[in-house]
Design a protein around this motif. Structure first.
Motif, PDB file in Angstrom:
ATOM      1  N   VAL A  80       0.712  -1.110  -0.128  1.00  0.00           N
ATOM      2  CA  VAL A  80       0.089  -0.121   0.132  1.00  0.00           C
ATOM      3  C   VAL A  80       0.980   1.109   0.050  1.00  0.00           C
ATOM      4  O   VAL A  80       0.505   2.230  -0.821  1.00  0.00           O
ATOM      5  N   GLU A  81       1.911   1.369   0.697  1.00  0.00           N
ATOM      6  CA  GLU A  81       2.776   2.452   0.898  1.00  0.00           C
ATOM      7  C   GLU A  81       3.332   2.862  -0.635  1.00  0.00           C
ATOM      8  O   GLU A  81       3.548   3.725  -1.112  1.00  0.00           O
ATOM      9  N   SER A  82       3.902   1.394  -1.322  1.00  0.00           N
ATOM     10  CA  SER A  82       4.602   1.624  -2.251  1.00  0.00           C
ATOM     11  C   SER A  82       3.725   2.397  -3.423  1.00  0.00           C
ATOM     12  O   SER A  82       4.106   2.975  -4.611  1.00  0.00           O
ATOM     13  N   LEU A  83       2.420   1.804  -3.458  1.00  0.00           N
ATOM     14  CA  LEU A  83       1.511   2.226  -4.566  1.00  0.00           C
ATOM     15  C   LEU A  83       1.003   3.734  -4.288  1.00  0.00           C
ATOM     16  O   LEU A  83       0.663   4.298  -5.166  1.00  0.00           O
ATOM     17  N   THR A  84       0.638   3.840  -3.087  1.00  0.00           N
ATOM     18  CA  THR A  84       0.032   5.044  -2.790  1.00  0.00           C
ATOM     19  C   THR A  84       1.087   6.182  -2.443  1.00  0.00           C
ATOM     20  O   THR A  84       0.682   7.363  -2.744  1.00  0.00           O
ATOM     21  N   LYS A  85       2.257   5.999  -1.980  1.00  0.00           N
ATOM     22  CA  LYS A  85       3.094   6.833  -1.701  1.00  0.00           C
ATOM     23  C   LYS A  85       2.712   7.686  -0.241  1.00  0.00           C
ATOM     24  O   LYS A  85       3.326   8.929  -0.118  1.00  0.00           O
ATOM     25  N   VAL A  86       1.890   6.973   0.174  1.00  0.00           N
ATOM     26  CA  VAL A  86       1.238   7.646   1.758  1.00  0.00           C
ATOM     27  C   VAL A  86       2.117   6.871   2.493  1.00  0.00           C
ATOM     28  O   VAL A  86       1.872   5.557   2.634  1.00  0.00           O
ATOM     29  N   ARG A  87       2.837   7.366   3.417  1.00  0.00           N
ATOM     30  CA  ARG A  87       3.299   6.876   4.889  1.00  0.00           C
ATOM     31  C   ARG A  87       2.036   6.446   5.823  1.00  0.00           C
ATOM     32  O   ARG A  87       1.151   6.906   5.951  1.00  0.00           O
ATOM     33  N   VAL A  88       2.202   4.847   6.093  1.00  0.00           N
ATOM     34  CA  VAL A  88       1.153   4.363   6.873  1.00  0.00           C
ATOM     35  C   VAL A  88       1.738   4.211   8.364  1.00  0.00           C
ATOM     36  O   VAL A  88       2.738   3.371   8.233  1.00  0.00           O
ATOM     37  N   ASP A  89       1.096   4.945   9.325  1.00  0.00           N
ATOM     38  CA  ASP A  89       1.675   4.762  10.314  1.00  0.00           C
ATOM     39  C   ASP A  89       1.353   3.705  11.387  1.00  0.00           C
ATOM     40  O   ASP A  89       2.238   3.143  12.275  1.00  0.00           O
ATOM     41  N   HIS A  90       0.044   3.046  10.963  1.00  0.00           N
ATOM     42  CA  HIS A  90      -0.177   1.758  11.817  1.00  0.00           C
ATOM     43  C   HIS A  90      -1.014   1.067  10.892  1.00  0.00           C
ATOM     44  O   HIS A  90      -1.775   1.325   9.932  1.00  0.00           O
ATOM     45  N   ALA A  91      -1.076  -0.496  11.391  1.00  0.00           N
ATOM     46  CA  ALA A  91      -1.744  -1.249  10.511  1.00  0.00           C
ATOM     47  C   ALA A  91      -2.591  -2.347  11.475  1.00  0.00           C
ATOM     48  O   ALA A  91      -1.736  -2.624  12.608  1.00  0.00           O
ATOM     49  N   ILE A  92      -3.733  -2.919  10.981  1.00  0.00           N
ATOM     50  CA  ILE A  92      -4.327  -3.574  11.960  1.00  0.00           C
ATOM     51  C   ILE A  92      -4.876  -4.770  10.947  1.00  0.00           C
ATOM     52  O   ILE A  92      -5.420  -4.467  10.105  1.00  0.00           O
ATOM     53  N   GLU A  93      -4.924  -5.974  11.862  1.00  0.00           N
ATOM     54  CA  GLU A  93      -5.652  -7.069  11.133  1.00  0.00           C
ATOM     55  C   GLU A  93      -6.556  -7.690  11.792  1.00  0.00           C
ATOM     56  O   GLU A  93      -6.588  -7.969  12.977  1.00  0.00           O
ATOM     57  N   LEU A  94      -7.910  -7.897  11.423  1.00  0.00           N
ATOM     58  CA  LEU A  94      -8.969  -8.159  11.891  1.00  0.00           C
ATOM     59  C   LEU A  94      -9.533  -9.350  11.264  1.00  0.00           C
ATOM     60  O   LEU A  94     -10.084  -9.340   9.949  1.00  0.00           O
ATOM     61  N   ASP A  95      -9.835 -10.624  11.772  1.00  0.00           N
ATOM     62  CA  ASP A  95     -10.236 -11.732  11.109  1.00  0.00           C
ATOM     63  C   ASP A  95     -11.696 -11.866  11.206  1.00  0.00           C
ATOM     64  O   ASP A  95     -12.552 -10.910  11.928  1.00  0.00           O
ATOM     65  N   PHE A  96     -12.305 -12.885  10.778  1.00  0.00           N
ATOM     66  CA  PHE A  96     -14.063 -12.766  10.850  1.00  0.00           C
ATOM     67  C   PHE A  96     -14.407 -13.068  12.299  1.00  0.00           C
ATOM     68  O   PHE A  96     -15.330 -12.272  12.603  1.00  0.00           O
ATOM     69  N   SER A  97     -13.993 -13.698  13.040  1.00  0.00           N
ATOM     70  CA  SER A  97     -14.384 -13.894  14.246  1.00  0.00           C
ATOM     71  C   SER A  97     -14.141 -12.589  15.118  1.00  0.00           C
ATOM     72  O   SER A  97     -14.976 -12.320  15.961  1.00  0.00           O
ATOM     73  N   GLY A  98     -13.060 -12.051  14.757  1.00  0.00           N
ATOM     74  CA  GLY A  98     -12.942 -10.572  15.535  1.00  0.00           C
ATOM     75  C   GLY A  98     -13.888  -9.589  14.951  1.00  0.00           C
ATOM     76  O   GLY A  98     -14.352  -8.804  16.053  1.00  0.00           O
ATOM     77  N   PHE A  99     -14.338  -9.650  13.938  1.00  0.00           N
ATOM     78  CA  PHE A  99     -15.282  -8.720  13.305  1.00  0.00           C
ATOM     79  C   PHE A  99     -16.656  -8.934  14.175  1.00  0.00           C
ATOM     80  O   PHE A  99     -17.451  -8.086  14.530  1.00  0.00           O
ATOM     81  N   MET A 100     -16.865 -10.239  14.208  1.00  0.00           N
ATOM     82  CA  MET A 100     -18.260 -10.609  14.821  1.00  0.00           C
ATOM     83  C   MET A 100     -18.106 -10.256  16.225  1.00  0.00           C
ATOM     84  O   MET A 100     -18.925  -9.776  17.003  1.00  0.00           O
ATOM     85  N   ALA A 101     -17.300 -10.379  17.050  1.00  0.00           N
ATOM     86  CA  ALA A 101     -17.108 -10.202  18.343  1.00  0.00           C
ATOM     87  C   ALA A 101     -17.097  -8.576  18.704  1.00  0.00           C
ATOM     88  O   ALA A 101     -17.767  -8.189  19.534  1.00  0.00           O
TER      89      ALA A 101
END
Length: 250
Positions: A80-101
């Motif tokens: 994403v950083e290489s494509l957008t040239k936007v610095r990403v400060d943080h990244a979050i991963e959420l799976d299906f179970s986490g979304f439901m919770a």
């Protein structure tokens, strides 16, 4: 902040230790004054240049969701950083179970349908109008392609944006109660995977700063897209419109 929704289901028989894909990819821009927030949906079917993510992973042109499958959160972040040239400060991963919770933790979210939804495959049946849905129902709703949408990934993005807005509405109420907010964020650390810099205290600081944000000022957009010439089932980013969007964010 890069938000990735993955198609694994930790704690269930469907959980996969390998081959997990990013089912949803969003870039959230929180400006310093927190007056307006932009949420950019990145179509998972976008054909893009994915950079090398270590030995055995050469740079290549492929669907953007393959970056996560190749090298996890770090590779998706780098892509994403290489494509957008936007610095990403943080990244979050959420799976299906986490979304439901998460949806269940805020007491469900409200969805509005122009017509009744009957999706036997997703085991989701909702009437026309407003419905309060729980986590399992919300997941089925944001993943449904054919019951109410046009069968495309772009149709699902509209449903995802609707649920994100409702989650933001519920989260706004939590901000008014520090004890409830802390309890929610503490529980959330069990559902999400994030970079080391996004600890509980940082999440709390970000959440507190969002009291300045009016829900009407959260803008949802999709990266400008068009059909990919070599495959009608894939997308390409339209230029210069895509670059102009990310230039504005920078």
């Amino acid at each position: 902040m890069l938000l990735l929704g993955t198609d694994s289901q930790m704690g269930t028989p469907r959980y996969r230790t390998a081959g997990t894909r990013s089912d949803t990819m969003m870039l959230l821009h929180l400006p310093a004054d927190r007056k307006k927030i932009t949420v950019i949906s990145i179509p998972r079917d976008s054909m893009v240049r994915i950079p090398s993510c270590g030995q055995g992973s050469p740079a290549r042109t492929e669907m953007i969701n393959s970056a996560f499958r190749t090298g996890g959160l770090a590779c998706a972040w780098k892509t994403v950083e290489s494509l957008t040239k936007v610095r990403v400060d943080h990244a979050i991963e959420l799976d299906f179970s986490g979304f439901m919770a998460m949806v269940d933790a805020v007491g469900g979210v409200e969805v509005r349908l122009p017509r009744a939804m009957d999706d036997p495959k997703a085991k989701l049946h909702l009437p026309a109008g407003k419905s309060l849905v729980n986590g399992e129902q919300a997941l089925a709703y944001v993943r449904s392609r054919y019951a109410i949408g046009d069968g495309s990934d772009l149709g699902r993005m509209k449903q995802q944006a609707q649920v994100m807005k409702e989650l933001a509405k519920k989260a706004k109420k939590l901000l008014a109660n520090p004890a409830e907010l802390f309890s929610f964020l503490t529980e959330a650390t069990k559902w999400v995977k994030a970079d080391a810099g996004l600890d509980l205290e940082t999440m709390r600081t970000i959440a507190d700063s969002l009291t300045k944000t009016d829900l009407e000022d959260i803008r949802f957009v999709v990266v400008p897209w068009g059909p990919y010439p070599e495959d009608p089932h894939r997308l390409k980013w339209v230029q210069p419109a895509a670059d102009q969007l990310f230039a504005a964010i920078r």
